[in-house]
Scaffold this motif. Sequence first.
Motif, short mmCIF file in Angstrom:
data_model
loop_
_atom_site.label_atom_id
_atom_site.label_comp_id
_atom_site.label_asym_id
_atom_site.label_seq_id
_atom_site.Cartn_x
_atom_site.Cartn_y
_atom_site.Cartn_z
N ALA A 176 0.83 -1.20 0.00
CA ALA A 176 0.00 0.00 0.00
C ALA A 176 0.87 1.26 0.00
CB ALA A 176 -0.92 0.00 1.22
N THR A 177 1.90 1.27 0.84
CA THR A 177 2.71 2.47 0.95
C THR A 177 3.47 2.75 -0.34
OG1 THR A 177 2.98 1.99 3.29
CG2 THR A 177 4.44 3.63 2.35
N LEU A 178 3.98 1.70 -0.99
CA LEU A 178 4.73 1.92 -2.23
C LEU A 178 3.82 2.44 -3.33
CD1 LEU A 178 7.05 -1.20 -2.03
CD2 LEU A 178 7.67 1.20 -1.66
N VAL A 179 2.58 1.94 -3.39
CA VAL A 179 1.64 2.46 -4.39
C VAL A 179 1.31 3.92 -4.11
CG1 VAL A 179 -0.74 2.27 -5.23
CG2 VAL A 179 0.64 0.22 -4.95
N PHE A 180 0.99 4.23 -2.84
CA PHE A 180 0.62 5.60 -2.51
C PHE A 180 1.80 6.56 -2.65
CE2 PHE A 180 -3.32 3.91 -0.89
CZ PHE A 180 -4.21 4.96 -1.10
N ALA A 181 3.00 6.07 -2.42
CA ALA A 181 4.17 6.95 -2.59
C ALA A 181 4.23 7.44 -4.04
CB ALA A 181 5.45 6.22 -2.22
N VAL A 196 1.57 20.40 -4.39
CA VAL A 196 1.80 20.20 -2.96
C VAL A 196 3.06 19.36 -2.77
CG1 VAL A 196 0.82 19.28 -0.84
CG2 VAL A 196 -0.69 20.28 -2.55
N GLN A 197 3.89 19.75 -1.82
CA GLN A 197 5.12 18.99 -1.51
C GLN A 197 4.77 17.87 -0.54
OE1 GLN A 197 8.10 20.02 -2.96
NE2 GLN A 197 6.91 21.58 -4.02
N TRP A 198 4.30 16.76 -1.08
CA TRP A 198 3.77 15.71 -0.23
C TRP A 198 4.83 14.99 0.59
CZ3 TRP A 198 -1.08 15.83 0.85
CH2 TRP A 198 -2.01 16.26 -0.10
N GLU A 199 6.10 15.18 0.29
CA GLU A 199 7.11 14.47 1.07
C GLU A 199 7.92 15.42 1.94
OE1 GLU A 199 10.79 12.56 0.11
OE2 GLU A 199 10.38 12.40 2.25
N SER A 200 8.29 16.56 1.38
CA SER A 200 9.25 17.39 2.11
C SER A 200 8.58 18.36 3.08
CB SER A 200 10.13 18.15 1.12
OG SER A 200 9.33 18.85 0.20
N SER A 201 7.30 18.69 2.89
CA SER A 201 6.66 19.58 3.87
C SER A 201 6.01 18.75 4.96
CB SER A 201 5.58 20.44 3.23
OG SER A 201 6.01 20.95 2.02
N LYS A 202 6.03 19.29 6.16
CA LYS A 202 5.62 18.50 7.31
C LYS A 202 4.16 18.04 7.23
CE LYS A 202 5.17 18.50 12.25
NZ LYS A 202 5.71 18.94 13.52
N TRP A 203 3.23 19.00 7.14
CA TRP A 203 1.82 18.61 7.24
C TRP A 203 1.37 17.77 6.05
CZ3 TRP A 203 -0.27 18.09 11.64
CH2 TRP A 203 0.16 18.90 12.71
N PRO A 204 1.73 18.20 4.79
CA PRO A 204 1.33 17.32 3.68
C PRO A 204 1.87 15.90 3.83
CG PRO A 204 1.99 19.45 2.85
CD PRO A 204 2.30 19.45 4.33
N ALA A 205 3.10 15.76 4.30
CA ALA A 205 3.67 14.41 4.45
C ALA A 205 2.90 13.62 5.51
CB ALA A 205 5.14 14.50 4.83
N GLN A 206 2.58 14.28 6.61
CA GLN A 206 1.83 13.57 7.65
C GLN A 206 0.43 13.21 7.17
OE1 GLN A 206 2.01 15.13 11.59
NE2 GLN A 206 4.23 15.12 11.64
N ILE A 207 -0.16 14.12 6.37
CA ILE A 207 -1.49 13.81 5.83
C ILE A 207 -1.40 12.62 4.88
CG2 ILE A 207 -3.30 14.68 4.30
CD1 ILE A 207 -2.85 17.44 5.62
N ALA A 208 -0.37 12.61 4.03
CA ALA A 208 -0.24 11.50 3.07
C ALA A 208 -0.12 10.17 3.81
CB ALA A 208 0.99 11.73 2.19
N ILE A 209 0.69 10.13 4.87
CA ILE A 209 0.84 8.88 5.64
C ILE A 209 -0.50 8.50 6.27
CG2 ILE A 209 1.93 7.93 7.70
CD1 ILE A 209 4.41 9.67 6.83
N SER A 210 -1.21 9.52 6.77
CA SER A 210 -2.51 9.22 7.38
C SER A 210 -3.49 8.68 6.35
CB SER A 210 -3.09 10.48 8.02
OG SER A 210 -2.19 10.98 8.96
N VAL A 211 -3.39 9.18 5.12
CA VAL A 211 -4.27 8.67 4.07
C VAL A 211 -4.02 7.18 3.85
CG1 VAL A 211 -4.72 8.73 1.57
CG2 VAL A 211 -4.66 10.85 2.88
N ILE A 212 -2.75 6.77 3.86
CA ILE A 212 -2.45 5.35 3.66
C ILE A 212 -3.07 4.52 4.78
CG2 ILE A 212 -0.61 3.65 3.38
CD1 ILE A 212 1.22 6.00 2.58
N VAL A 213 -2.89 4.96 6.02
CA VAL A 213 -3.44 4.23 7.16
C VAL A 213 -4.96 4.18 7.05
CG1 VAL A 213 -3.64 4.18 9.68
CG2 VAL A 213 -1.51 4.95 8.62
N THR A 214 -5.56 5.33 6.76
CA THR A 214 -7.01 5.41 6.67
C THR A 214 -7.54 4.51 5.56
OG1 THR A 214 -6.90 7.68 7.46
CG2 THR A 214 -8.94 7.01 6.39
#
Lengths: 306, 336
Positions: free
Chosen positions: B156-161, B183-201
């Motif tokens: 899941a994480t590799l696909v979402f990455a 959006v800087q989904w990896e290097s900015s703090k909140w977007p990265a945390q949101i992206a990880i949360s999307v995978i979990v969700t």
Amino acid sequence: MARTLDTTIEAKASRRLPEPPRPGRRFRQTAGRQHHAGPLTYVLLAVAAVVSLFPLYWNLVAASHSGERVVQAPAPLLPGPRLLDNLSFAWNQVHMGEALVNTTVVAGLVAASTVVFSTLAGFAFAKLPFRGRGMLLSLVVATMTIPPQLSVIPLYQIITDLGWFDQLQSVVLPSLVAAFGVFFMRQFLVEALPIELVEAARMDGAHSLRVIWHVVFPVARPAMAVLGMLVFVQAWNDFFWPFIALTQDGNPTLQVALAGLGAGNHTVDHAVVLTGALISTVPLLLVFAFLGKHIVGGITAGAVKS
Amino acid sequence: MATSVRAKPDGSQPPAAPPSSPGPRGRRRSSSSGGRRSTLYRWDIKAIPYVFIAPFFLTFAAFGLFPLIYTGWLSLNRVELGGDPQWKGLENYTDLATSEFFWNALANTFTIGVISTVPQLLMALGLAHLLNYKLRGRGFFRIAILAPYATSIAAATLVFAQLFNTDYGMINSVLDWFGVGPVQWESSKWPAQIAISVIVTWRWTGYNALIYLAAMQAVPQDLYEAASLDGASRWRQFISVTIPSIRPTILFTVVVSTIGATQLFGEPMLYGGSVGISGGSGNQFQTLSLLMYEKGWVNNALGQASAIAWIMLLLLLLVGGVQALVSRHNRKKLGG
């Protein structure tokens, strides 16, 4: 003599046994009383289904393109021509085939052993009187909340000392039986197994192993199947401990192999990485497609009662 | 023994006693075969429960309890792999208390936990409510929303990455249509945390929805009938009947999800790719589990890693305590 004994017990079993509560049955019974769904319900559920399935579909798409194509905008939306090439590369060059075999062996052993030991313990907790039963059962439930992080450091030292680092047994042995399984089987057997059946078998002179084999296992079979599937899925997808105990180049499970690919140790060909992801997902999706109803029932049965 | 079959404690008759009662036969055999056999039999009855539960407790003692205690002891030492522990007392803990990495990881664990657990459970409630209607294609919808559960963390994480990639990912392409981003989904703090949360969700919403669905189907139908006689709308019924009736299940999922969120490891690690273990280039999504791994396996400071593990246990005990308080409060309210 043995044969007649067996048949009397089994005959009794079939005569006396109430239909064991099959997980998922309740759905069908009460559904008739529910309201009909309106169009909005269907729209929202369709959106949820698309959101759930799209990443899986896109995984297939990405695995069928070249690595260069996957990292070009706009991302591909339809399957490409390279699925077989990618599969053979993943199979031969990055050894996903061996990882698949390892994962099957590990998940199969863990599921089989968890099911057998959980049924034995669940039966004892459900039906056999013994000193300390209540306290020990609470202890079983309490252990479910201990995070795996608390044990990995000593476990790592133990398996290194034993020379098990990178060996599959280091992943199998700690998972031989799980608290969840014991509790799950206990909940099932409390309701499904009439104690008279056990006592009748005993009075026919059956010792405990015979009782297990001819009375408990047949009654518990539906729950054992569900538990086996749930544990298999969990063991198949387990990541944290296998990642620590196994290496990508030695004896990886699929998840460990994928982690190695994804972190870019070997290859940065994203099509190959996603082909690996596909290889790890498709077997379980097939299981779900064929047995989905039972798994759904198992998840709900396990959760509602706890 | 025979009497216990005939007369149960509540006095009810056992259903359909077999025509040839097994009672006398059993008695005859045990009396005729003498003492050795009945001793064996008694031993069998007395010892067998312990034999049956032994595999669990032996496995737990060896791979759960002993490591748990040993980790606690290690956390009071300075330990390197292969080396002898050196007593340090509480130094590992006080070091952590002054380490900005620790507080950063604790805060990240908390924020990622909240932004993954809360939407996940709310959406699961909504989905369960929808699935509770009389539906065509019920089986399909259930299995479709459960499909992500069959996907591993790694897959899941590799696909979402890829989907979240800043330069070529599909999510930024879609946002671009609406004039948003990139959006800087990896290097900015909140977007990265949101992206990880999307995978979990994504992985867990369907699973929780099915748990809620099962609880909803056990709610007595007359509660709804009474509510609709009182003129309550569907929404009103959902809020005033469904939610309170399944409160124990909700509490259960909150606890389970919280435990899961506390241990988050694979998603942030793999999402970060080559900088995954440090939780991104600026530790912007390093969780407690990642920090523990980094301390133990990268910095070779197993004592500190053990201290982090024990702090996680304390956090979970805290969660368990709050849960116990809440459910006692609930019981009191229901009783009073």
